[in-house]
Scaffold this motif. Structure first.
Motif, short mmCIF file in Angstrom:
data_model
loop_
_atom_site.label_atom_id
_atom_site.label_comp_id
_atom_site.label_asym_id
_atom_site.label_seq_id
_atom_site.Cartn_x
_atom_site.Cartn_y
_atom_site.Cartn_z
N THR A 50 0.98 -1.02 -0.09
CA THR A 50 0.18 0.04 0.11
C THR A 50 0.81 1.18 0.09
N ILE A 51 1.94 1.26 0.89
CA ILE A 51 2.75 2.34 1.04
C ILE A 51 3.48 2.63 -0.55
N ALA A 52 4.03 1.46 -0.97
CA ALA A 52 4.75 1.45 -2.24
C ALA A 52 3.85 2.30 -3.43
N GLN A 53 2.53 1.83 -3.30
CA GLN A 53 1.33 2.16 -4.48
C GLN A 53 1.16 3.66 -4.19
N ILE A 54 1.11 4.10 -2.95
CA ILE A 54 1.05 5.55 -2.60
C ILE A 54 1.98 6.37 -3.17
N VAL A 55 3.21 6.01 -2.74
CA VAL A 55 4.57 6.62 -3.22
C VAL A 55 4.65 6.76 -4.80
N GLU A 56 4.10 5.64 -5.47
CA GLU A 56 4.53 5.70 -6.91
C GLU A 56 3.48 6.67 -7.51
N CYS A 61 3.10 13.11 -9.81
CA CYS A 61 2.59 14.02 -9.47
C CYS A 61 1.23 14.32 -9.52
N GLN A 62 0.74 12.85 -9.21
CA GLN A 62 -0.80 12.77 -8.95
C GLN A 62 -1.56 13.12 -7.54
N VAL A 63 -2.44 13.94 -7.34
CA VAL A 63 -2.91 13.77 -5.99
C VAL A 63 -3.47 12.50 -5.42
N VAL A 64 -3.01 12.07 -4.39
CA VAL A 64 -3.44 10.93 -3.83
C VAL A 64 -4.15 10.91 -2.53
N PRO A 65 -5.53 10.63 -2.64
CA PRO A 65 -6.27 11.09 -1.23
C PRO A 65 -5.85 9.83 -0.44
N ILE A 66 -5.77 10.14 0.78
CA ILE A 66 -5.81 9.13 1.82
C ILE A 66 -6.61 9.28 2.89
N ALA A 80 8.49 17.38 -4.72
CA ALA A 80 9.17 17.82 -6.12
C ALA A 80 8.12 18.35 -6.96
N CYS A 81 7.25 17.83 -7.15
CA CYS A 81 6.03 18.14 -7.99
C CYS A 81 5.51 19.75 -7.64
N LEU A 82 5.51 20.12 -6.21
CA LEU A 82 5.43 21.25 -6.04
C LEU A 82 6.45 22.43 -6.40
N GLN A 83 7.57 21.96 -6.50
CA GLN A 83 8.82 22.72 -6.65
C GLN A 83 9.14 22.73 -8.17
N GLN A 84 8.39 22.11 -9.05
CA GLN A 84 8.53 22.55 -10.48
C GLN A 84 8.12 23.74 -10.91
N PRO A 85 8.94 24.28 -11.68
CA PRO A 85 8.57 25.61 -12.34
C PRO A 85 7.14 25.77 -13.11
#
Length: 87
Positions: A50-56, A61-66, A80-85
Motif C-alpha cells: 500500500t505504501i509503495a503504491q501511494i509513493v508511486e 505528480c498525481q494527488v493521492v487521497p488518503i 518535488a512536484c510542487l517545486q517544479q517551475p
C-alpha cells in the motif's frame, strides 16, 4: 482387592484423559501461534504494498487521497512536484 483394581482403572482413565487434554491444548496453542504469524506476515506485506503504491502515485505528480477517518481524508502529492517551475 477389588477396590484396588477399580481405583487403578479410574486413575488410569483420569491420567489418560489429562495427558490427552494437555496434548490437545499444546497442539491448539501451536496452531494458533502459527495462524497469528501468517496473519502478521500478510498484514506487513499488504501495508508495504500500500505504501509503495501511494509513493508511486504521488511521485507521478498525481494527488493521492488518503483516508484518515470515516469522515476525513487528506491529499498527498510529492514535494518535488510542487517545486517544479510553472510552464
Amino acid at each position: 482387592m477389588k477396590k484396588i483394581v477399580i481405583m487403578v482403572v479410574i486413575l488410569s482413565v483420569l491420567l489418560v484423559g489429562a495427558v490427552g487434554y494437555i496434548g490437545f491444548n499444546f497442539y491448539s496453542n501451536a496452531r494458533y501461534s502459527q495462524q497469528v504469524g501468517i496473519y502478521n506476515q500478510g498484514y506487513n506485506v499488504g501495508a508495504g504494498e500500500t505504501i509503495a503504491q501511494i509513493v508511486e502515485l504521488a511521485s507521478t505528480c498525481q494527488v493521492v487521497p488518503i483516508p484518515v477517518s470515516e469522515n476525513q481524508s487528506i491529499e498527498m502529492i510529492a514535494v518535488a512536484c510542487l517545486q517544479q517551475p510553472a510552464a
